[in-house]
Design a protein around this motif. Sequence first.
Motif, PDB file in Angstrom:
ATOM      1  N   PHE A  24       0.820  -1.208   0.000  1.00  0.00           N
ATOM      2  CA  PHE A  24       0.000   0.000   0.000  1.00  0.00           C
ATOM      3  C   PHE A  24       0.860   1.266   0.000  1.00  0.00           C
ATOM      4  N   THR A  25       0.275   2.396   0.329  1.00  0.00           N
ATOM      5  CA  THR A  25       0.854   3.699   0.039  1.00  0.00           C
ATOM      6  C   THR A  25       2.164   3.952   0.781  1.00  0.00           C
ATOM      7  N   GLY A  26       3.240   4.148  -0.006  1.00  0.00           N
ATOM      8  CA  GLY A  26       4.534   4.429   0.591  1.00  0.00           C
ATOM      9  C   GLY A  26       4.976   5.878   0.427  1.00  0.00           C
ATOM     10  N   LEU A  27       4.496   6.555  -0.614  1.00  0.00           N
ATOM     11  CA  LEU A  27       4.899   7.936  -0.894  1.00  0.00           C
ATOM     12  C   LEU A  27       3.778   8.895  -0.505  1.00  0.00           C
ATOM     13  N   HIS A  28       4.115   9.869   0.332  1.00  0.00           N
ATOM     14  CA  HIS A  28       3.143  10.869   0.792  1.00  0.00           C
ATOM     15  C   HIS A  28       3.698  12.257   0.513  1.00  0.00           C
TER      16      HIS A  28
END
Length: 483
Positions: free
Chosen positions: A100-104
């Motif tokens: 799932f989301t790793g870059l924010h």
Amino acid sequence: MAHAVFQPRSAYAPGAGYRLLPLRFGRLDESTYIVTNDVGEYVRLQRDELVAFVGRRLAPDTRVYKALKSRHFLYEDDSTVAFDLLALKYRSRAERVAEFTGLHIFVVTLRCDHSCQYCQVSRRSEDSAQYDMAVAHADKALDLVFRSPNERIKIELQGGEPLLNFPLVRHIVERAQELNKLHRRDLQFVITSNLSRLTDDVLSFCQEHGVYLSTSLDGPVDLHDAQRPTRGGSSHQTTIQGIHRVREVLGPDRISALMTTTPRSLQRVHDVIDEYVRLGFHGIFLRSLSPYGFATRSLIKRYGVEDWLDFYKRGLSHILRVNAGGHLLREEYTTILLQKVFSPLGSAYVDLQSPAGIGIGALVYNYDGAVYASDEGRMLAEMGDETFRLGHLDHDSYEALMTSDALLSPLGETILEGMPMCADCPFLPYCGADPVFHRATQGDTVGHKVFSAFCAKQMGVLRHVIGILETNAEARDILLQWV
């Protein structure tokens, strides 16, 4: 009217010796074909070899047979090992979706002191403080960051020029590290800056907190200054001075640079590359223009995919010569594709995922509290199209954002294995879906691939790179070092 008579069942039975595993094939050049499977293995074949292979007439003692067997394109009747290995490799490549989301991405301000011709966002003047992100929104975004199950979290601080709102940058980094004492993630920070506001205080902060920096460098001074003008002097000089200061204080590996190809730079790829070599960089991304922001009005119609592909091919050839001369320099887009070809885990590059990497690969928290599925989705919203706006930090929960139709619909539509033309394309294992690009250029998240500049670019690069791998042993050795 006579009815057609089917042949007996025996006519459709597989030939003796071996059977085919799932594969795709297509023309690589005028004389050769490429066959690929779902885990990125490929074999280059002549037409007669391809016909013999699919007709199950290949002799087991031939080179082609052995290559196809070792790369899981066929299996012999007395063994199921190929099935097990293929399943294991496929599961390994698909694990990234579950992470799932790793870059924010935090857009801490739209204010900027540059007037770049290809700017993809609606920049604002330096005194427009109303375009700064509020601390309350930053805190709410940080709470969402740690809702992601990904063990590796990267927080990227963008603008505008994020150092114009450095107090908030400081707050986000310090609060994230405080929250991480509980969550215990592998946490990384990157500030994307033109370095014009780089101070000793900023450098000291980056040193203390392990922050990386990324900047823009479009080439030598005349080219860079023409594309990235600023009041009161040379933006190139400011950038170079900033690069040197970062390296002196933080170390040589703590800053990277990114260029953008414009009509002005098309015939100067050698000059651009030589500037990166002169400055001691070991990576360069020959990036094409994106169809967002100011670029759509001033630059994007002045060159096409074929122009960029010619630029890229000349650039890659020059980069290979630079490497042969003793200076390691990776072309980063090529490296990403090589990872897709050779790495058992593929690549985490957000723009080349199936389903698309929007949302599940990256999230963007805008200065005004709006949440977008990608940075390009935010740029598209600045142009009046909010298709990829997931919600707002003030009134939408993490669950609401991640299950919104704005995210789930394009994700469902961008599984390459079910997309028209993509499903049969031999380059599918190395490609990805870009619903924002196709929405911007064709008004549809899937797009018609025949008219897709994204597809033309991907196929052009992949045919070129695979051709080099298969025909130039010296260049192949260099390329494999990049992976």
